[in-house]
Design a protein around this motif. Structure first.
Motif, PDB file in Angstrom:
ATOM      1  N   ASN A 180       0.850  -1.181   0.000  1.00  0.00           N
ATOM      2  CA  ASN A 180       0.000   0.000   0.000  1.00  0.00           C
ATOM      3  C   ASN A 180       0.892   1.239   0.000  1.00  0.00           C
ATOM      4  O   ASN A 180       1.675   1.447   0.926  1.00  0.00           O
ATOM      5  N   ASN A 194       0.424   4.181   0.673  1.00  0.00           N
ATOM      6  CA  ASN A 194       0.173   5.146   1.751  1.00  0.00           C
ATOM      7  C   ASN A 194       0.119   4.457   3.116  1.00  0.00           C
ATOM      8  O   ASN A 194      -0.540   4.931   4.037  1.00  0.00           O
ATOM      9  N   ASN A 232      -7.985   7.348   2.795  1.00  0.00           N
ATOM     10  CA  ASN A 232      -6.639   7.885   2.943  1.00  0.00           C
ATOM     11  C   ASN A 232      -6.670   9.394   3.211  1.00  0.00           C
ATOM     12  O   ASN A 232      -7.459  10.127   2.609  1.00  0.00           O
ATOM     13  N   GLU A 233      -5.816   9.832   4.110  1.00  0.00           N
ATOM     14  CA  GLU A 233      -5.710  11.251   4.490  1.00  0.00           C
ATOM     15  C   GLU A 233      -6.996  11.786   5.104  1.00  0.00           C
ATOM     16  O   GLU A 233      -7.290  12.984   5.015  1.00  0.00           O
ATOM     17  N   GLY A 275      -3.791   2.623  -2.324  1.00  0.00           N
ATOM     18  CA  GLY A 275      -3.706   3.317  -1.047  1.00  0.00           C
ATOM     19  C   GLY A 275      -4.763   4.374  -0.837  1.00  0.00           C
ATOM     20  O   GLY A 275      -4.571   5.300  -0.049  1.00  0.00           O
ATOM     21  N   GLN A 316      -9.577  11.285  -4.418  1.00  0.00           N
ATOM     22  CA  GLN A 316      -8.225  10.931  -4.004  1.00  0.00           C
ATOM     23  C   GLN A 316      -7.194  11.331  -5.060  1.00  0.00           C
ATOM     24  O   GLN A 316      -6.119  11.827  -4.733  1.00  0.00           O
ATOM     25  N   TRP A 349       0.946   6.586   6.265  1.00  0.00           N
ATOM     26  CA  TRP A 349      -0.115   7.445   6.813  1.00  0.00           C
ATOM     27  C   TRP A 349      -1.008   6.625   7.741  1.00  0.00           C
ATOM     28  O   TRP A 349      -1.375   7.086   8.822  1.00  0.00           O
ATOM     29  N   ALA A 350      -1.349   5.411   7.321  1.00  0.00           N
ATOM     30  CA  ALA A 350      -2.192   4.554   8.142  1.00  0.00           C
ATOM     31  C   ALA A 350      -1.530   4.260   9.487  1.00  0.00           C
ATOM     32  O   ALA A 350      -2.191   4.245  10.533  1.00  0.00           O
ATOM     33  N   HIS A 368      -8.072   2.332   3.645  1.00  0.00           N
ATOM     34  CA  HIS A 368      -7.277   1.506   4.549  1.00  0.00           C
ATOM     35  C   HIS A 368      -8.182   0.675   5.448  1.00  0.00           C
ATOM     36  O   HIS A 368      -9.273   1.110   5.833  1.00  0.00           O
TER      37      HIS A 368
END
Length: 422
Positions: free
Chosen positions: A62, A64, A344-345, A162, A135, A67-68, A165
């Protein structure tokens, strides 16, 4: 109703792709909002202290994953800990494939004053398209999505890129049945099935016991189904027929007493749909429309419908004369998991985690947040949550959900379907 009516004038596949590329990355204001007044006056009762053990780490491929990890999606905090953090964030934004999100919103805001739920109802394909668009444009509108896999597009596109999550706390995960406990790409609250509805004012028992019965001339123009181009659940069921063509061929032989002969189709699954179209299948907008047409009182020659089994919850409320088939050869349906993901984010990650726990019914699955989804015709992924009005799960013959197969064969089947109805 003409079987061509619901798709007449649809954009071609190329045009749809072009349209998606030029659409702006706007927010969810045009969707049905489940917003209501903020908060409630009651105070949350203290919840049990959960484990602080780590959840499964984000997938290593992934892009990202960091970030997770940074927002603690690999952790299992207590609800008290999450509430303190979530109050500072103030809200959680949810894209939901179910209109029942409004009920979850009400109970969550009562339990956790100071956190507002902004819930938006969309179909699973709409959620997929919207989140991908946002995204890619680095617009972080949503925190949580409640979605079906949409023929594998969530698993094979959004997760791998990504965009979403998994958040699966260990204390919840430990109470789930397999395969949702150990090999699920996201938290699965429940799974749904499709069934065949009939009018029980006219028929004392299910008139359909084999899927090939639907090709019988006696049902010509009387089989209703929500359009699979619009319904990911119906699409996934139909892709299962194609995937398990050997079983469909066996069911054909059992009904007609002879081997199936393909008429220009690839396998018995495609042949089934060719014959279904020849029998003038009727496309409708939704399972609600289909079930209501079947169950209307006072009919002499009612139709039958392929629709979501969860619509059984509305039968008494709407006064419908409806029965459901639970034994259909070769199998009744495919399991349709309903997933919860953190996007994400997400701007409100702690509120997102708290909301997912609530909506999943907390540790044992019996919490108030899960109540709107604990309905007849749907099956919880917690072995301890069993409805007496459901046919026992071990008595149902179901296909497992195969996201990779569905994803790799979706375009081919979609083109076949559009060509067949045009």
């Amino acid at each position: 109703m003409s079987r061509n009516k619901s798709l007449r004038g649809k954009l071609t596949l190329v045009a749809i792709v072009v349209l998606m590329l030029v659409m702006t990355a706007c927010g969810g204001n045009s969707k049905e909002s489940a917003n209501a007044s903020e908060g409630a006056e009651s105070s949350p009762s203290s919840s049990e202290n959960g484990s602080s053990d780590g959840n499964a780490a984000p997938d290593s491929d992934n892009p990202n994953a960091q970030w997770a990890l940074d927002v603690g999606l690999d952790k299992t905090e207590t609800t008290d800990e999450l509430y303190e953090l979530a109050k500072k964030e103030g809200k959680v934004v949810v894209y939901s494939q179910s209109s029942r999100i409004k009920d979850v919103k009400a109970s969550f805001e009562e339990k956790y004053p100071g956190i507002t739920v902004e819930g938006y109802k969309m179909s699973s394909p709409e959620i997929v398209e919207k989140v991908i668009r946002e995204q890619e444009s680095k617009v972080w509108n949503s925190d949580v999505i409640f979605v079906k896999d949409s023929s594998g597009s969530v698993s094979n596109e959004m997760i791998k890129k990504g965009m979403v999550h998994k958040y699966l706390p260990t204390d919840i995960q430990s109470t789930m049945m397999e395969p949702f406990k150990s090999s699920s790409p996201g938290l699965v609250m429940y799974f749904s099935v499709r069934t065949i509805y009939y009018n029980n004012e006219v028929y004392d028992e299910p008139p359909i016991t084999n899927w090939w019965d639907l090709t019988d001339p006696k049902w010509k123009g009387k089989v209703l189904v929500d359009d699979p181009i619009q319904s990911s659940d119906t699409m996934d069921l139909f892709l299962s027929f194609v995937q398990h063509a050997d079983e469909m061929a066996e069911a054909y032989k059992e009904k007609f007493g002879k081997e199936i002969v393909l008429d220009g189709t690839d396998n018995a699954g495609y042949e089934f749909f060719k014959q279904l179209f020849a029998n003038d299948v009727v496309l409708v907008k939704s399972s609600d429309e289909a079930v209501e047409a079947v169950g209307a009182k006072g009919q002499d020659n009612p139709p039958i419908a392929i629709a979501a089994a969860s619509k059984l919850r509305e039968v008494e409320e709407k006064g419908l004369k409806v029965g459901a088939s639970w034994e259909v050869k070769p199998r009744l349906s495919v399991k349709g998991p309903a997933y919860l993901y953190v996007t994400n984010e997400a701007e409100h990650p702690n509120a997102a985690k708290l909301f997912i726990r609530w909506m999943a019914g907390e540790v044992d699955g019996t919490g108030k947040g899960f109540e709107p989804y604990n309905v007849s015709g749907s099956y919880s992924t917690r072995p301890n949550v069993v409805r007496e009005d459901n046919v026992p799960l071990d008595q149902l013959k179901l296909w497992d959900y195969d996201s990779d197969y569905f994803y790799n064969n979706y375009v081919k089947f979609r083109e076949f379907w559009i060509k067949s109805v045009s």
